[in-house]
Each structure stands twice: as C-alpha cells, then as structure tokens.
Design an enzyme around this catalytic site. Structure first.
Site, PDB file in Angstrom:
ATOM      1  N   TYR A 132      -9.676  14.407  -6.134  1.00 54.05           N
ATOM      2  CA  TYR A 132      -8.798  13.941  -7.213  1.00 54.05           C
ATOM      3  C   TYR A 132      -8.090  15.133  -7.880  1.00 54.05           C
ATOM      4  O   TYR A 132      -6.872  15.089  -8.099  1.00 54.05           O
ATOM      5  CB  TYR A 132      -9.623  13.172  -8.244  1.00 54.05           C
ATOM      6  N   LYS A 171      -4.030  15.621  -7.934  1.00 53.95           N
ATOM      7  CA  LYS A 171      -3.221  15.558  -9.152  1.00 53.95           C
ATOM      8  C   LYS A 171      -2.487  16.882  -9.404  1.00 53.95           C
ATOM      9  O   LYS A 171      -1.366  16.874  -9.936  1.00 53.95           O
ATOM     10  CB  LYS A 171      -4.087  15.147 -10.344  1.00 53.95           C
ATOM     11  N   ASP A 208       0.888  -1.164   0.000  1.00 52.19           N
ATOM     12  CA  ASP A 208       0.000   0.000   0.000  1.00 52.19           C
ATOM     13  C   ASP A 208       0.926   1.214   0.000  1.00 52.19           C
ATOM     14  O   ASP A 208       1.575   1.513   1.020  1.00 52.19           O
ATOM     15  CB  ASP A 208      -0.881  -0.014   1.251  1.00 52.19           C
ATOM     16  N   SER A 240      -2.493  14.063 -14.170  1.00 52.01           N
ATOM     17  CA  SER A 240      -3.726  13.855 -14.924  1.00 52.01           C
ATOM     18  C   SER A 240      -4.031  15.175 -15.628  1.00 52.01           C
ATOM     19  O   SER A 240      -3.555  16.236 -15.202  1.00 52.01           O
ATOM     20  CB  SER A 240      -4.874  13.538 -13.954  1.00 52.01           C
TER      21      SER A 240
HETATM   22  N1  LIG Z   1      -7.536   5.989 -16.706  1.00 53.99           N
HETATM   23  C1  LIG Z   1      -7.569   7.285 -16.881  1.00 53.99           C
HETATM   24  O1  LIG Z   1      -8.405   7.813 -17.649  1.00 53.99           O
HETATM   25  C2  LIG Z   1      -6.575   8.171 -16.176  1.00 53.99           C
HETATM   26  C3  LIG Z   1      -6.484   9.521 -16.569  1.00 53.99           C
HETATM   27  C4  LIG Z   1      -5.574  10.348 -15.926  1.00 53.99           C
HETATM   28  C5  LIG Z   1      -4.752   9.847 -14.919  1.00 53.99           C
HETATM   29  N2  LIG Z   1      -4.865   8.543 -14.565  1.00 53.99           N
HETATM   30  C6  LIG Z   1      -3.991   8.058 -13.494  1.00 53.99           C
HETATM   31  O2  LIG Z   1      -3.250   6.959 -13.958  1.00 53.99           O
HETATM   32  C7  LIG Z   1      -2.884   6.123 -12.842  1.00 53.99           C
HETATM   33  C8  LIG Z   1      -3.265   4.688 -13.162  1.00 53.99           C
HETATM   34  O3  LIG Z   1      -4.649   4.626 -13.340  1.00 53.99           O
HETATM   35  P1  LIG Z   1      -5.414   3.460 -14.151  1.00 53.99           P
HETATM   36  O4  LIG Z   1      -6.445   4.117 -14.957  1.00 53.99           O
HETATM   37  O5  LIG Z   1      -4.442   2.559 -14.780  1.00 53.99           O
HETATM   38  O6  LIG Z   1      -6.157   2.778 -12.908  1.00 53.99           O
HETATM   39  P2  LIG Z   1      -6.387   1.267 -12.468  1.00 53.99           P
HETATM   40  O7  LIG Z   1      -7.420   1.350 -11.409  1.00 53.99           O
HETATM   41  O8  LIG Z   1      -6.597   0.393 -13.641  1.00 53.99           O
HETATM   42  O9  LIG Z   1      -4.973   0.890 -11.821  1.00 53.99           O
HETATM   43  C9  LIG Z   1      -4.544   1.483 -10.637  1.00 53.99           C
HETATM   44  C10 LIG Z   1      -3.728   0.472  -9.854  1.00 53.99           C
HETATM   45  O10 LIG Z   1      -3.289   1.099  -8.647  1.00 53.99           O
HETATM   46  C11 LIG Z   1      -3.441   0.156  -7.596  1.00 53.99           C
HETATM   47  N3  LIG Z   1      -3.541   0.850  -6.319  1.00 53.99           N
HETATM   48  C12 LIG Z   1      -4.599   1.567  -5.852  1.00 53.99           C
HETATM   49  N4  LIG Z   1      -4.339   2.003  -4.612  1.00 53.99           N
HETATM   50  C13 LIG Z   1      -3.098   1.553  -4.279  1.00 53.99           C
HETATM   51  C14 LIG Z   1      -2.299   1.675  -3.129  1.00 53.99           C
HETATM   52  N5  LIG Z   1      -2.717   2.330  -2.051  1.00 53.99           N
HETATM   53  N6  LIG Z   1      -1.077   1.084  -3.118  1.00 53.99           N
HETATM   54  C15 LIG Z   1      -0.650   0.396  -4.215  1.00 53.99           C
HETATM   55  N7  LIG Z   1      -1.382   0.250  -5.332  1.00 53.99           N
HETATM   56  C16 LIG Z   1      -2.589   0.815  -5.359  1.00 53.99           C
HETATM   57  C17 LIG Z   1      -4.689  -0.621  -7.937  1.00 53.99           C
HETATM   58  O11 LIG Z   1      -4.750  -1.856  -7.240  1.00 53.99           O
HETATM   59  C18 LIG Z   1      -4.534  -0.771  -9.447  1.00 53.99           C
HETATM   60  O12 LIG Z   1      -3.817  -1.939  -9.778  1.00 53.99           O
HETATM   61  C19 LIG Z   1      -3.617   6.713 -11.635  1.00 53.99           C
HETATM   62  O13 LIG Z   1      -2.705   7.519 -10.897  1.00 53.99           O
HETATM   63  C20 LIG Z   1      -4.689   7.563 -12.271  1.00 53.99           C
HETATM   64  O14 LIG Z   1      -5.093   8.612 -11.430  1.00 53.99           O
HETATM   65  C21 LIG Z   1      -5.750   7.687 -15.163  1.00 53.99           C
END
Ligand SMILES: NC(=O)c1ccc[n+]([C@@H]2O[C@H](COP(=O)([O-])OP(=O)(O)OC[C@H]3O[C@@H](n4cnc5c(N)ncnc54)[C@H](O)[C@@H]3O)[C@@H](O)[C@H]2O)c1
Length: 252
Positions: free
Chosen positions: A154, A158, A64, A141
């Site tokens: 959020y 970010k 975590d 983001s």
């Molecule tokens: N998907 C989008 O549209 C988008 C857009 C902008 C930014 N992001 C950012 O990209 C990053 C990845 O997002 P994603 O879309 O791949 O999400 P996702 O939910 O598919 O993957 C996120 C991963 O982080 C892990 N996680 C969550 N809390 C955790 C913790 N406390 N310790 C360790 N691991 C933890 C989850 O288990 C998961 O495997 C994030 O920071 C998200 O904010 C995503």
C-alpha cells in the site's frame, strides 16, 4: 442543478462506498453528471440511484479499474451518456496490511494493479476525451508521503500515485488539464474498518489511535469529498501537481 460543477461531466471510480460515494453525491449536488464506476455492481447502482433520487444525473458502470478494457468502457460511457468529460476522480483502492515477509507476490501485484495501474489506465483513456480541458484528482494517502507499518504494498502504491500525479500534471498542463492528488489521513469508511479487521484489532482500539493526532479524530468521507471538490472545480484553477493533505494535522 447549479453549483460549482454546473454542467460538468465526471467519473468517480470506487464510488459504491466510502470516500468515492460521498464525492459522487457531492459532485452531483454541485451540478455534475456522474459516472459511478465500481467493481461492486450493486453498490454502484445504489449510489447512482441515490443521486437520481436527489435530482441529479448519474449512471452506474461496473468496472474493475485494473483492467484496460473496463477503463475504456467507463470513459466511453461518460461520453456516450453525457456527451463530454471534464472531471476524473481516481479513487478506487485496496489495502493489504502486511510487511514484506507476509505479503504474497499475488497480493503485491493486486495492490499495485488496483491502486497504481488503474490511475495510469484511466488517465490514458480519459485525457483524450477531455477535449476542453479538465481536472483529474488521484487518491494518494498520508502513507504515500510517509511510511507506515505493515502496509508495504500500500505504501509503495500510494507513493507512486503521488509522483505519477506530478508527472501527469507536467505532461498535460498545456492541454488545460490539471492533475492533483488528495491525500487523506484515517477516514471512517468500510476500508478503515477492514484494516482494523486485518490487524485483528477491535474498532474502538483502532480508533483510539486517532486521539494522539492534532484534531484527535478520524475524518469523515464528506470531509475528504470537500477537498476533492475544491481540486475538481475552478476554485483551484491555478493548482496542479500538488499533493493536498487532508488529515486533521496527522502528518504535521
Ligand atoms: N479510509 C481511509 O482511511 C483512507 C486513507 C487514505 C487513503 N484512502 C484511499 O481512499 C480511497 C477510497 O477508500 P475508502 O476508504 O473510501 O474505501 P472503501 O473500501 O470504502 O471504498 C473503495 C471502493 O473501491 C472499490 N474498488 C476496489 N477495487 C476496485 C477495482 N479494482 N475496480 C473498481 N472499484 C474498486 C470498492 O468496491 C469500494 O467501493 C482508496 O484509494 C484508499 O486507499 C483511504
């Protein structure tokens, strides 16, 4: 494996799923050893096994990243298993789709802990291990660079990541450590689909919003991973403190 990360050792947080998983697989294909760190133990194991099955080097660490002891354990695992640390991708993140009135204090604190404190903690413990320089990429983001509706915690988190990245870049340039943020637009991952669920929108309607943007679609995790690979590798050797937007023109 040869590649732009040949013989590098990397940590990818949140690499059980989505952007982190795609990046871990890409880093490994480019020659890096990967510490797959995630709170989801089974998912982390899956990604690490996939890398090994493709001929790469990886270990899974359940962590975590909001907890300091877990962050020190992730860094220690990289050094113990692979003997060094060169690349850190702080990607783990969560989202709560609610405005100020609808966000509880606990939810606020959790989003800030997972999205912001984790970046501070991982950098605090990884930088001393980057004894020959390195590259850190933090996931911001589009909503770290502009506001968005019903996502107050959020958006705050970010924006903090984007500016913390600049501060880190200034402080650690002399040690040969570059620090940049990658700022994705909507990317088709389990997180985006969870957002649609929190907003009680069906996926097709949610996805239809992308049609108004210049490239008319969401990104793929691999398209974000390619930008992270650029920032992680020597291809970006004169880039530090920047916020790279990867969003199909959404913010333009
Ligand atoms: N998907 C989008 O549209 C988008 C857009 C902008 C930014 N992001 C950012 O990209 C990053 C990845 O997002 P994603 O879309 O791949 O999400 P996702 O939910 O598919 O993957 C996120 C991963 O982080 C892990 N996680 C969550 N809390 C955790 C913790 N406390 N310790 C360790 N691991 C933890 C989850 O288990 C998961 O495997 C994030 O920071 C998200 O904010 C995503």
């Amino acid at each position: 494996m040869s590649g732009v990360l040949h013989d590098k050792v990397s940590i990818v947080t949140g690499s059980a799923s989505g952007i982190g998983r795609a990046t871990a697989l890409m880093f490994a294909r480019e020659g890096a050893a990967v510490v797959v760190a995630d709170i989801d133990a089974a998912g982390a194991e899956r990604t690490a096994k996939e890398i090994i099955a493709q001929g790469g080097r990886a270990i899974a660490v359940t962590a975590d990243v909001s907890a300091e002891a877990d962050c020190t354990a992730v860094v220690a695992a990289a050094v113990a298993e692979f003997g060094a640390l060169h690349v850190l991708f702080n990607n783990a993140g969560i989202i709560r789709r609610a405005d100020a009135i609808g966000t509880s204090v606990d939810e606020w604190d959790r989003v800030m802990a997972v999205n912001v404190r984790s970046v501070f903690l991982m950098c605090k413990h990884a930088i001393p291990a980057m004894t020959h320089g390195g590259s850190i990429v933090n996931t911001g983001s589009g909503w770290g660079l502009k506001g968005g509706g019903n996502a107050i915690s959020y958006c705050a988190s970010k924006a903090a990541v984007v500016n913390m990245t600049r501060a880190l870049a200034i402080d650690h340039a002399a040690a040969g450590i570059r620090v940049n943020s990658v700022n994705p637009g909507d990317t088709d991952t389990p997180m985006l689909r969870e957002e649609a669920r929190q907003l009680a929108e069906d996926w097709a309607a949610f996805e239809a919003d992308a049609a108004d943007r210049p490239m008319g679609r969401s990104g793929t995790p691999e398209e974000i991973a390619k930008a992270v690979l650029f920032l992680a590798s020597d291809a970006s050797s004169f880039v530090t403190g920047t916020a790279l937007i990867v969003d199909g023109g959404g913010l333009a």
